[in-house]
Structures are given as C-alpha cells and as structure tokens.
Motif scaffolding. Structure first.
Motif, PDB file in Angstrom:
ATOM      1  N   SER A   1      -3.385  -4.493   4.176  1.00 57.95           N
ATOM      2  CA  SER A   1      -1.512  -4.861   4.279  1.00 57.95           C
ATOM      3  C   SER A   1      -1.721  -5.679   5.654  1.00 57.95           C
TER       4      SER A   1
ATOM      5  N   SER B   1      -4.513   0.474   5.120  1.00 57.65           N
ATOM      6  CA  SER B   1      -3.543   1.531   5.759  1.00 57.65           C
ATOM      7  C   SER B   1      -4.067   2.836   5.392  1.00 57.65           C
TER       8      SER B   1
ATOM      9  N   TRP C   1       2.485  -5.028   2.011  1.00 59.18           N
ATOM     10  CA  TRP C   1       3.047  -4.721   3.218  1.00 59.18           C
ATOM     11  C   TRP C   1       4.824  -5.196   3.477  1.00 59.18           C
TER      12      TRP C   1
END
Length: 573
Positions: free
Chosen positions: A116, A201, A551
């Motif tokens: 991410s 994440s 992201w």
C-alpha cells in the motif's frame, strides 16, 4: 431479445466492487445516496463458513493446494484468473499480454499483495524530469488529503522515513523482520541499497470494532476471516450497507454497456444475469465505472449510440489507449546459512514482506528513465504444493541428493526448508499510445458481448530496467551468501521481464487530462463526453509509478466520489 427494465432510479450505479468501486460505494452511501452495485461475480465473504479458506491445511484440498482450479492455488481468494472459460480475449500477432480478472464481490482486493504505497510528487510530473510520457493534470498536493483519509479508514503499517518521493503517512506499527529478511537487509545494505519496513494494509492493532487484528497466519491471499487485511468487500461494501444510504447488490451480473439518451447523457446500464442469462436494465442519475482499467474501457467501447458512434467517452479515440502494466522480474537463491533450521516456532508473519527497498537510483545516470522497488520472499511459511523448490532442479544445481520416502525424505526436506530466498523487482513502464486494447470485431463471450483484443510490446527502456534489476538481484543474493538458482536471463529472454499483464497493475486506458482531445476523463475522472459518467479504477492514470497502484485508486476514487456528491447537490449532473 426482450430486455427487462427495473423501474427504480438510483442516484448512482457503480459497476465493479473492487478498490475503486468499493470506495465509491462507501463514500456515496455515507452521503445518503441510493446506490446499485453491479458485480460480474458472486457474493463473497471470507468469514462465511462455506467460503472461508483461511487456516485450512494443504491436504484439505484434493490437489494439495495446487493452482489447477485457481490461478494462485486452491485456497487463494480469486474467482477468475488470466483465462476464464467462456470469457475470452484476443491478442494481435506479436503481442503477449495476459489479462487477469477476478469476478467476485471485492474483486482483486480479496487476494492482492496488499502493498500500500502512495505515489510521490515526482510520479505525477515525471515528464518534467525525463521527458517521457505526459504529466498528470493533478499533483501530489491534490491527492494527499485523500491518501491521509485512506490510511486512517483502512489501516496500513509502516514507518515515516522522510523520503522525498515515497511520502510519509499515518502508519500502524510494522511487524519485525523475519530471519530471511534480516539476511536480505544485510545483503542489500552491503550494496548501498536502503531497506525500510514495508507498507501494507494489514491491521497490526485494532482501529475499530468491526475488524480484527492480524494474527500472523501469513495467508492474506485467502482474504481474512477476521477482516484484518484490506479487501473492498469487508472494509468498504459491508460498512456501506450499514450507512444512511441504500446499497443494493447485483451479483453475477455482467454489464454489457452504459445506456444513454438522445442528448448523449447516461441513463443507466444494461447487464446479463449469469443465473438466468436474461438481459436487464438499471436506471441511474450517475454511472460510476470501477470494473478495472480494461473492463471499464471495454464497457465504454461497447456503449455505442448515434450520439457516441465511436463508443461512449471516445470522441478522442483514446479509450483503451496508453495501456501499461508494471514491469516485473525475479530471482532466487539457496542460502546455506539458512539450512537446518528449527521448526518449532511460527515465523509466518503477515502474508507478504515485512521489509522492502523503494527506488534508490539516479535515473539520469542510467539507461532507463523510471525506477523500481524490490520485494523479497522466503521463510518458513506453511508449505503446499510446489512449496519452494523442485527436487530435480535442486539436484541439478547443487548435486545434492534429496529424495527417497518416509523419514529419509522428511529429513532431507527439513534441511533445506526455509533456505531459499527470492527477490522481485516491480517497476514503472512508460505509457505509450500504441499499447492498447480495442474491441475484437469477430469474437464475443458466452454472453454475446464483444471481447477485447490487445496490442502490447515492451520497449528497450523496460528491458534495460529489467537488466538492471537482475544485476542488482545477483549482487544482493551473493552478498547474503546465496548460491544463485538458474541462469541470469539475457536479451533473448527480455532480461527476465514478465509478460505485460502478469503483474496485474494495468492502468491508463481512460487517461485523465484537461484537454478533451488528448484525454478521456477530466481531473475528477468524469468523462469529457458525458458528464454523469465517472471512471474510478486505474483507467484514468496518466502514468504508473514504481509503486503498486491500489492506494492511489482508493484515494482518487474517494476524491471523485466527493466531487459527485457535490455536483449532485448543485444539480450540475
């Protein structure tokens, strides 16, 4: 054929339920809108007993977890793959492009690597640096507030390092490096290559009552039954269903086209229900496409009308153009110092790397313009079919006799298990107009919908980057005390570059820009040709970066969704 029309008119129809579609669902429903989500695959909840694959043993699969039914193994949470029966795509001669599709609620976010990373300031304005491609019409400052919100809403671990083009964020505590990662750190730093905690994440601490905390089973590719990792279904769609808006899910429904009126504005979508194979129409004030870069381009190109004879949003003839994927190359080594390890403790960690190396090089001194980051893999995670080395290959490289059966085989395998380490480069390619997808005029899928045809070739810039990757890999692995497996690929093998599409980071097919003649969407991902249609997947990307794109999809989708709410309030769309 009779088309069945739903009389209800939604505030927004969202096509696709992955990162972009999921975020749009959450933001629009939280704003009180009535939303329809149309997903090509089935409903999926990794906590549901009949769908849960986490914490199952390899022998619970008749194939020992092999990838004969799912592309990354029986237990992987991906319904789809590079080839789907009845849903083909084609390639022109000389093209090698593999298109991955994950048809299920949450899409690819159920099984992605969960790396991410934010794009940095340079990533939006690279043309100013090296002259290649085009700048985005927006900059890092436009998207930073949304990156911040995504960090806080979803959760990402990492550390703030003050790197100029790898921006800091709001991070949860990162997990500690495992033994093979400590070897990687030592090997990389010997070559002057920085290593930092990864940014991924998974929740290493609780952020709300709806989601659990990672318990280090290392099986994130299976989608988490306690919702500790990010998947769009569990973290965005399910919460949206509890918000003040209304969310209706239409699963197993394949969108054929966006429907339009006599003025060329979108009126909704038509879709095929996979269960009864009938065609239906939904009506909506706004249509939001988040089906993935190539799928959304396909829908737009198939949405022809007298007002949009070249396909919806395609007056510039750029829908499908500038398709590009991340570059990728890999290498593996046997590290004797990691042999004969104790196996009485759990070293699984999160499902992926605990550390990584962001791009460190100076491209002005190299023969390629864009960089790459380095991922690493290895350790002693739960084995399954083909869990780390092939006995025949191992014997070939080292003359080591590994074989037999029973206790002898078990003993031999334990000696070497955990002693293999791999490194991977994931880099930025240059967006080119002549890499693209289009509608194949001669082929339809099982639903009668025309399919995509791909045109794609790597250039010498990507090949030179891959050559640099492999030189770096050999240096790091040798520094670790590793004995390299296989031969370093040369020019005859494109220096080990994976085929485009294999990294599953395809972007750019509905690129954003201020000029309708040179772009498909504006800076808010709104079609220039139809102001009530938005694209919230990776299609609007002007360029990729040396980072994974999820992201940025999430942040841009949130930004576009805020804009949709604002425009609806002002009755501009």
């Amino acid at each position: 054929m009779q088309i069945i029309e739903d009389p209800k008119v939604y505030d927004a129809i969202i096509v696709g339920s992955g990162a972009g579609g999921g975020m749009a669902t959450k933001v629009l429903a939280d704003a009180g809108l009535n939303v329809a989500v149309v997903e090509a695959g089935p409903f999926y909840d990794p906590a549901a007993p009949k769908q849960q694959t986490q914490m199952k043993w390899p022998w619970e699969s008749p194939r020992r977890g092999a990838s004969t039914t799912r592309p990354f193994g029986d237990f992987d949470a991906a319904y789809g793959g590079w080839e789907i029966e009845g849903e083909p795509y084609t390639r022109v001669e000389g093209t090698e492009f593999d298109w991955f599709r994950s048809h299920m609620l949450g899409g690819r976010t159920n099984h992605w690597g969960r790396i991410s990373l934010r794009f940095g300031p340079l990533d939006f304005k690279h043309k100013d640096v090296d002259g290649y491609g085009d700048n985005w019409p927006i900059g890092y400052e436009d998207i930073k507030p949304y990156y911040d919100q995504v960090d806080k809403l979803i959760g990402v671990f990492g550390t703030n390092e003050g790197l100029p083009n790898d921006p800091d964020g709001f991070f949860l505590p990162p997990p500690k490096p495992r033994l093979h990662e400590l070897f990687f750190i030592r090997g990389a730093r010997k070559s002057g290559i920085p290593v930092y905690p990864a940014r991924m994440s998974m929740l290493t601490k609780r952020i709300n009552q709806e989601r659990g905390v990672c318990f280090y089973c290392g099986q994130c590719s299976r989608a988490c039954s306690v919702y500790a990792d990010f998947s769009a279904g569990t973290c965005l769609i399910f919460p949206a269903q509890k918000s003040r808006g209304q969310v209706d899910l239409f699963v197993n429904c394949v969108v054929r086209e966006v429907t339009t009126d006599d003025n060329g504005k979108a009126t909704g979508v038509s879709y095929i229900n996979k269960e009864d194979r009938k065609e239906y129409k939904l009506k909506g004030k706004v249509v939001v496409l988040g089906a993935s870069a190539c799928s959304s381009a396909r829908i737009l190109l198939n949405s022809k009308s007298p007002q949009h004879p070249n396909g919806l949003g395609n007056s510039s003839d750029l829908v499908g153009k500038y398709l590009h994927d991340s570059t990728g190359a890999d290498r593996m080594a046997f590290v004797p110092d990691l042999m004969n390890r104790k196996v009485s403790y759990n070293e699984d960690g999160v499902g992926g790397m605990h550390v990584y190396s962001p791009w460190w090089g100076d491209n002005s001194k190299l023969d390629f313009p864009r960089g790459y980051h380095i991922e690493q893999w290895g350790g002693m995670g739960m084995p399954s079919y083909g869990f780390g080395f092939n006995v025949v290959d191992f014997n070939k490289f080292f003359g080591t006799k590994v074989g037999g059966y029973g206790d002898v085989l078990r003993s031999d395998v334990k000696k070497y298990y955990g002693a293999l380490v791999g490194v991977s480069g994931r880099g930025e390619s240059i967006a080119r107009k002549d890499n693209y997808c289009e509608i194949d005029p001669n082929t339809v899928d099982q639903w009668g919908i025309p399919v995509l045809r791909f045109h794609y070739k790597w250039s010498d810039l990507e090949r030179n980057q891959a050559r640099h990757m492999h030189n770096t890999f050999e240096e790091i692995l040798t520094n670790m005390g590793g004995e390299l497996l296989g031969e370093k690929p040369g020019a005859d093998r494109d220096y080990g570059l994976h085929a485009p599409g294999r990294i599953i980071h395809e972007v750019g097919t509905t690129r954003m820009g201020d000029d309708p003649k040179t772009s498909v969407t504006n800076r808010f991902q709104q079609l220039h040709d139809a102001d009530n249609v938005f694209v919230v997947d990776a299609g609007p990307f002007v360029s990729q970066a040396d980072k994974n794109c999820t992201w940025t999809i999430l942040a841009l989708s949130w930004r576009a969704s805020d804009y949709i709410v604002n425009q609806l309030k002002q009755q501009n769309i």
